[in-house]
Structure formats: C-alpha cells, structure tokens
Design an enzyme around this catalytic site. Structure first.
Site, PDB file in Angstrom:
ATOM      1  N   GLY A   1       0.804  -1.213   0.000  1.00 19.59           N
ATOM      2  CA  GLY A   1       0.000   0.000   0.000  1.00 19.59           C
ATOM      3  C   GLY A   1       0.836   1.262   0.000  1.00 19.59           C
ATOM      4  N   GLU A   2       2.129   1.116  -0.112  1.00 20.20           N
ATOM      5  CA  GLU A   2       3.000   2.282  -0.093  1.00 20.20           C
ATOM      6  C   GLU A   2       2.770   3.176  -1.307  1.00 20.20           C
ATOM      7  OE1 GLU A   2       3.991  -0.842   0.240  1.00 20.20           O
ATOM      8  OE2 GLU A   2       4.983  -1.024   2.158  1.00 20.20           O
ATOM      9  N   GLY A   3       2.253   2.619  -2.379  1.00 27.43           N
ATOM     10  CA  GLY A   3       2.001   3.403  -3.584  1.00 27.43           C
ATOM     11  C   GLY A   3       1.037   4.547  -3.355  1.00 27.43           C
TER      12      GLY A   3
ATOM     13  N   LEU B   1       1.090   6.509  -1.016  1.00 24.98           N
ATOM     14  CA  LEU B   1       1.811   7.627  -0.398  1.00 24.98           C
ATOM     15  C   LEU B   1       2.560   8.473  -1.419  1.00 24.98           C
ATOM     16  CD1 LEU B   1       3.303   5.782   2.699  1.00 24.98           C
ATOM     17  CD2 LEU B   1       1.299   7.257   2.625  1.00 24.98           C
TER      18      LEU B   1
END
Length: 68
Positions: free
Chosen positions: A22-24, A26
C-alpha cells in the site's frame, strides 16, 4: 455468498518475495505537503525533505526578493 480465498504468489523483485502492501498510495503525499506549505506560508520549498532550516531559508529568500 462470497467465497474468499488467499492466493499466494512470490514477487521475484521484492525482498524475500514480498510485494507492496500500500505504499504506492503515499506517492502523492510530498507534493501535497509542499503545496499545503506554499498555501499556508506563501513560500515554496523546492527540496525534500522539508526541514525547519529549508523552510526558514525559503521564507528568508522570499522576504529578501520581496524587499528588493
């Protein structure tokens, strides 16, 4: 009814086969942050990370430019 199943797969590019979790989501944050600072302070910081020193330098440069 909904039948939920976990399908495991390994990403050869990730560490230990891990994938992004889920870092995308950010990726837009830095731009939003500097735009919020520009909106609130009236100065634009052009380097990341935004530190107090960089913010003060941007404010001082803006004030110097404005006074000239």
């Amino acid at each position: 009814n909904i039948d939920v199943q976990i399908v495991e797969s390994i990403d050869p590019n990730g560490p230990f086969g891990a994938k992004e979790a889920g870092e995308g989501s950010l990726s837009g944050f830095p731009g939003a942050l500097v735009n919020a600072i520009a909106d609130a302070m009236g100065v634009r910081v052009t380097e990341l990370p935004v530190t107090p020193d960089r913010l003060m330098a941007a404010i001082e440069a803006y004030e110097k430019e404005r006074a000239a």
